[in-house]
Enzyme design. Structure first.
Site, PDB file in Angstrom:
ATOM      1  N   ASP A  43       0.858  -1.183   0.000  1.00  0.00           N
ATOM      2  CA  ASP A  43       0.000   0.000   0.000  1.00  0.00           C
ATOM      3  C   ASP A  43       0.902   1.244   0.000  1.00  0.00           C
ATOM      4  O   ASP A  43       1.464   1.601  -1.033  1.00  0.00           O
ATOM      5  CB  ASP A  43      -0.894  -0.116   1.243  1.00  0.00           C
ATOM      6  CG  ASP A  43      -2.023   0.885   1.299  1.00  0.00           C
ATOM      7  OD1 ASP A  43      -2.799   0.963   0.353  1.00  0.00           O
ATOM      8  OD2 ASP A  43      -2.130   1.588   2.325  1.00  0.00           O
ATOM      9  N   ASP A  71      -8.406  -8.405   5.947  1.00  0.00           N
ATOM     10  CA  ASP A  71      -9.518  -8.214   6.890  1.00  0.00           C
ATOM     11  C   ASP A  71     -10.028  -6.783   6.924  1.00  0.00           C
ATOM     12  O   ASP A  71      -9.367  -5.847   6.469  1.00  0.00           O
ATOM     13  CB  ASP A  71      -9.049  -8.556   8.301  1.00  0.00           C
ATOM     14  CG  ASP A  71      -8.117  -7.467   8.852  1.00  0.00           C
ATOM     15  OD1 ASP A  71      -7.102  -7.180   8.189  1.00  0.00           O
ATOM     16  OD2 ASP A  71      -8.424  -6.881   9.906  1.00  0.00           O
TER      17      ASP A  71
HETATM   18  P1  XMP Z   1       1.745  -0.320   3.867  1.00  0.00           P
HETATM   19  O1  XMP Z   1       0.987   0.980   3.828  1.00  0.00           O
HETATM   20  O2  XMP Z   1       2.793  -0.328   4.917  1.00  0.00           O
HETATM   21  O3  XMP Z   1       0.613  -1.281   4.311  1.00  0.00           O
HETATM   22  O4  XMP Z   1       2.266  -0.728   2.500  1.00  0.00           O
HETATM   23  C1  XMP Z   1       0.617  -2.596   4.139  1.00  0.00           C
HETATM   24  C2  XMP Z   1      -0.359  -3.200   5.108  1.00  0.00           C
HETATM   25  O5  XMP Z   1      -1.543  -2.382   5.266  1.00  0.00           O
HETATM   26  C3  XMP Z   1      -2.699  -3.183   5.308  1.00  0.00           C
HETATM   27  N1  XMP Z   1      -3.598  -2.780   4.205  1.00  0.00           N
HETATM   28  C4  XMP Z   1      -4.793  -3.297   3.955  1.00  0.00           C
HETATM   29  N2  XMP Z   1      -5.460  -4.278   4.588  1.00  0.00           N
HETATM   30  N3  XMP Z   1      -7.202  -4.076   3.026  1.00  0.00           N
HETATM   31  C5  XMP Z   1      -6.671  -4.653   4.112  1.00  0.00           C
HETATM   32  O6  XMP Z   1      -7.287  -5.557   4.671  1.00  0.00           O
HETATM   33  C6  XMP Z   1      -6.597  -3.079   2.330  1.00  0.00           C
HETATM   34  O7  XMP Z   1      -7.123  -2.580   1.337  1.00  0.00           O
HETATM   35  C7  XMP Z   1      -5.315  -2.674   2.837  1.00  0.00           C
HETATM   36  N4  XMP Z   1      -4.428  -1.748   2.420  1.00  0.00           N
HETATM   37  C8  XMP Z   1      -3.377  -1.858   3.285  1.00  0.00           C
HETATM   38  C9  XMP Z   1      -2.209  -4.600   5.150  1.00  0.00           C
HETATM   39  O8  XMP Z   1      -2.127  -5.191   6.421  1.00  0.00           O
HETATM   40  C10 XMP Z   1      -0.836  -4.500   4.557  1.00  0.00           C
HETATM   41  O9  XMP Z   1       0.001  -5.530   4.950  1.00  0.00           O
END
Ligand code: XMP
Ligand code: MG
Length: 172
Positions: free
Chosen positions: A100, A156
């Protein structure tokens, strides 16, 4: 609040893509022992399917980095469940559910690199490039997706929906 989930990627499409990723990894690391480092909790379902398709001598380890609270990134990273094994000299393949902002994988990559592995590769089931804040990319991406909140197949919303066999968009 009513929550509706619409299917974004079907069970069949996921299965086909996981098979392709496993074939690519098996070819890339042919003859080597690899350590799959699964990031808890979201990557558990993906990792469980992926490792069963690898034709490699495979070890499985877990790490938990917490950066998320509900649907909002807190931006704060914590190693909630640290690695139990030594990384030095090993071929590490990190599995993540979704890339993300990139903060989680960047943080983990830096920690691992400092421990001198033989190699590190990052495998993410999903990639939301529009949301990237830090400079990181995965070596293998299952699916590139738009900026929507995703649930299912390990992902989740407040600990619900991890058991869905497909990847869905949560509409609130
Ligand atoms: P970053 O921002 O560090 O985030 O790249 C990665 C973690 O954020 C969570 N994440 C999500 N979880 N649906 C989810 O259930 C989403 O759309 C989402 N976007 C980010 C996830 O835990 C991931 O490992
Ligand atoms: Mg995750």
């Amino acid at each position: 609040m009513n929550e509706k989930i619409s299917v974004l990627i079907s069970e069949e499409k996921i299965k086909k893509r996981v098979d392709e990723l496993a074939a690519q990894l098996s070819e890339c690391y042919s003859g080597e022992t690899v350590t799959m480092l699964c990031t808890l909790k979201g990557a558990v379902v993906f990792t469980a399917d992926l490792i069963r398709k690898l034709t490699l001598d495979t070890r499985l380890e877990f790490v938990r980095i917490s950066s998320y609270d509900g649907t909002e990134s807190t931006g704060k990273l914590k190693m909630k469940y640290p690695l139990e094994c030594s990384v030095k000299g090993k071929h590490i393949i990190v599995t993540e559910d979704i890339l993300d902002t990139g903060r989680t994988l960047k943080f983990l990559h830096e920690q691992l690199k400092a421990q001198e592995p033989a190699s590190i590769k990052l495998v993410t089931l999903l990639d939301k490039p529009d949301r990237r804040i830090v400079d990181i990319s995965a070596d293998y991406v299952g699916f590139t997706i738009p900026d929507k909140f995703i649930v299912g197949y390990g992902l989740d919303h407040d600990q619900k929906y991890r058991n869905l066999p497909y990847i869905g968009v949560l509409e609130q």
